[in-house]
Design a protein around this motif. Structure first.
Motif, PDB file in Angstrom:
ATOM      1  N   HIS A  17     -15.866   4.030  18.607  1.00 39.66           N
ATOM      2  CA  HIS A  17     -15.240   5.308  18.822  1.00 39.66           C
ATOM      3  C   HIS A  17     -15.960   6.666  18.509  1.00 39.66           C
ATOM      4  O   HIS A  17     -15.576   7.760  18.322  1.00 39.66           O
ATOM      5  N   GLN A  18     -17.280   6.580  18.857  1.00 38.06           N
ATOM      6  CA  GLN A  18     -18.214   7.523  18.676  1.00 38.06           C
ATOM      7  C   GLN A  18     -18.975   7.970  19.933  1.00 38.06           C
ATOM      8  O   GLN A  18     -19.515   6.764  20.577  1.00 38.06           O
ATOM      9  N   PHE A  19     -19.055   9.226  20.432  1.00 39.22           N
ATOM     10  CA  PHE A  19     -19.720   9.204  21.703  1.00 39.22           C
ATOM     11  C   PHE A  19     -20.636  10.344  21.543  1.00 39.22           C
ATOM     12  O   PHE A  19     -20.249  11.415  20.727  1.00 39.22           O
ATOM     13  N   LEU A  35     -12.156  13.253  25.325  1.00 40.48           N
ATOM     14  CA  LEU A  35     -12.373  12.238  24.334  1.00 40.48           C
ATOM     15  C   LEU A  35     -12.039  12.701  22.763  1.00 40.48           C
ATOM     16  O   LEU A  35     -11.646  12.001  22.141  1.00 40.48           O
ATOM     17  N   HIS A  36     -12.311  14.134  22.547  1.00 48.61           N
ATOM     18  CA  HIS A  36     -11.601  14.741  21.433  1.00 48.61           C
ATOM     19  C   HIS A  36     -10.201  14.419  21.305  1.00 48.61           C
ATOM     20  O   HIS A  36      -9.784  14.229  20.146  1.00 48.61           O
ATOM     21  N   LEU A  38      -8.297  12.454  22.693  1.00 47.08           N
ATOM     22  CA  LEU A  38      -7.752  11.048  22.596  1.00 47.08           C
ATOM     23  C   LEU A  38      -8.358  10.513  21.139  1.00 47.08           C
ATOM     24  O   LEU A  38      -7.933   9.542  20.728  1.00 47.08           O
ATOM     25  N   GLY A  39      -8.893  11.354  20.330  1.00 45.57           N
ATOM     26  CA  GLY A  39      -9.174  11.056  19.026  1.00 45.57           C
ATOM     27  C   GLY A  39     -10.637  10.378  18.607  1.00 45.57           C
ATOM     28  O   GLY A  39     -10.574   9.761  17.507  1.00 45.57           O
ATOM     29  N   TYR A  40     -11.333  10.299  19.589  1.00 40.37           N
ATOM     30  CA  TYR A  40     -12.715   9.902  19.299  1.00 40.37           C
ATOM     31  C   TYR A  40     -13.655  11.001  18.697  1.00 40.37           C
ATOM     32  O   TYR A  40     -13.416  12.147  18.978  1.00 40.37           O
ATOM     33  N   GLN A  41     -14.574  10.439  17.989  1.00 42.61           N
ATOM     34  CA  GLN A  41     -15.627  11.373  17.426  1.00 42.61           C
ATOM     35  C   GLN A  41     -16.718  11.976  18.304  1.00 42.61           C
ATOM     36  O   GLN A  41     -17.214  10.798  19.072  1.00 42.61           O
ATOM     37  N   VAL A  42     -17.047  12.833  18.491  1.00 42.77           N
ATOM     38  CA  VAL A  42     -17.768  13.276  19.729  1.00 42.77           C
ATOM     39  C   VAL A  42     -18.883  14.272  19.018  1.00 42.77           C
ATOM     40  O   VAL A  42     -18.632  15.349  18.324  1.00 42.77           O
ATOM     41  N   LEU A  43     -20.281  14.072  19.069  1.00 40.53           N
ATOM     42  CA  LEU A  43     -21.281  14.965  19.109  1.00 40.53           C
ATOM     43  C   LEU A  43     -21.876  15.453  20.382  1.00 40.53           C
ATOM     44  O   LEU A  43     -22.253  14.609  21.206  1.00 40.53           O
ATOM     45  N   ILE A  60     -13.297  21.517  20.802  1.00 41.27           N
ATOM     46  CA  ILE A  60     -13.381  20.619  21.791  1.00 41.27           C
ATOM     47  C   ILE A  60     -14.242  19.309  21.553  1.00 41.27           C
ATOM     48  O   ILE A  60     -14.291  18.302  21.986  1.00 41.27           O
ATOM     49  N   VAL A  61     -14.755  19.434  20.193  1.00 41.29           N
ATOM     50  CA  VAL A  61     -15.784  18.498  19.595  1.00 41.29           C
ATOM     51  C   VAL A  61     -15.756  18.572  18.379  1.00 41.29           C
ATOM     52  O   VAL A  61     -15.190  19.368  17.456  1.00 41.29           O
ATOM     53  N   GLY A  62     -16.282  17.427  17.537  1.00 40.25           N
ATOM     54  CA  GLY A  62     -16.230  17.339  16.053  1.00 40.25           C
ATOM     55  C   GLY A  62     -17.385  17.913  15.649  1.00 40.25           C
ATOM     56  O   GLY A  62     -17.347  18.731  14.529  1.00 40.25           O
ATOM     57  N   HIS A  63     -18.697  17.707  16.300  1.00 41.01           N
ATOM     58  CA  HIS A  63     -19.861  18.382  15.943  1.00 41.01           C
ATOM     59  C   HIS A  63     -20.686  18.809  17.125  1.00 41.01           C
ATOM     60  O   HIS A  63     -20.445  18.125  18.079  1.00 41.01           O
ATOM     61  N   ALA A  64     -21.448  19.785  16.808  1.00 41.87           N
ATOM     62  CA  ALA A  64     -22.201  20.286  18.185  1.00 41.87           C
ATOM     63  C   ALA A  64     -23.487  20.705  17.412  1.00 41.87           C
ATOM     64  O   ALA A  64     -23.613  21.646  16.460  1.00 41.87           O
ATOM     65  N   LEU A  65     -24.529  20.652  18.089  1.00 40.64           N
ATOM     66  CA  LEU A  65     -25.949  20.935  17.919  1.00 40.64           C
ATOM     67  C   LEU A  65     -26.665  21.523  18.981  1.00 40.64           C
ATOM     68  O   LEU A  65     -26.660  21.203  20.094  1.00 40.64           O
TER      69      LEU A  65
END
Length: 231
Positions: A17-19, A35-36, A38-43, A60-65
């Motif tokens: 569930h993480q990409f 992906l986001h 659809l409920g998946y965790q995205v970095l 559009i993402v849970g986390h971004a760096l």
């Protein structure tokens, strides 16, 4: 889709569930957003701080760096190596794309998908360990060309370079005839998998089923034989 692609897809964990997505250009953003949603965790990561900020602002993402993915230490610190699946969405900067893919594979990521911008780029990505390479521009161009030349074909799934499953509109020549009467296997070497009826598909329809203009049918067979259909 070829056999190596099928092998890659089968190896993906269903509970993943993480990409992680590296590169926030058009392709990377589309992957992240889908992906986001659809409920998946995205970095997501990108070397451009502005792109990172925009991805977070637009949710559009849970986390971004903001990191330089050509530096293994930066990828390790960001936790990229802990992901089961990483998408390298850097397409236009070939050197960065290849180095990043190599870094991610050497970091122990089991499933690495990489975007290619040319045939040579594709070969190089595979050389450095990419498990699956996508070629969006080529695939979109190929699909468009097929649509323009064969508008009756609605969907196509390539089993290998020579064989496909296609969904197509029932040809005028087949209208009003039963499945037995069109002799699909004898005349064209194709097998009928399904026909549409009232917005749904009938799988393995009876030989007495009559085909109607405007409905769809799904067949499997050699591309050369599919091209011989009266469409």
């Amino acid at each position: 889709m070829n056999l190596s692609s099928l092998k890659f897809l089968r190896s993906l964990r269903k509970d993943n569930h993480q990409f992680a997505v590296i590169g926030l250009g058009r392709f990377g953003r589309a992957v992240c957003a889908t992906l986001h949603n659809l409920g998946y965790q995205v970095l997501a990561t990108d070397v451009d701080e502005k792109r990172v900020s925009e991805a977070l602002t637009e949710d559009i993402v849970g986390h971004a760096l903001q990191i330089d993915s050509t530096e293994p230490a930066a990828l390790r610190e960001a936790g990229i190596f802990e992901f089961d699946t990483v998408i390298v969405a850097i397409g236009n900067y070939i050197q960065e794309s290849i180095i990043t893919t190599l870094n991610v594979k050497e970091g122990g990521v089991p499933h690495v998908v990489a975007k290619a911008s040319s045939e040579v780029h594709c070969k190089l990505l595979k050389r450095v360990g990419a498990d699956h390479v996508v070629f969006p521009e080529y695939e979109a161009g190929s699909a468009l060309a097929r649509t323009l030349t064969k508008p009756s074909i609605l969907e196509r799934f390539d089993l290998d370079p020579d064989n496909s499953i296609v969904e197509l509109l029932v040809p005028d020549e087949f209208h009003g005839k039963t499945i037995t009467e069109i002799q699909l296997r004898n005349r064209y070497g194709l097998n009928l998998l399904a026909v549409s009826q009232d917005g749904k598909f009938l799988i393995n329809p009876e030989p007495t089923k009559r085909l109607e203009r405007g409905s769809a049918m799904v067949v499997i067979g050699c591309n050369k034989d599919i091209n011989r259909l009266p469409i």
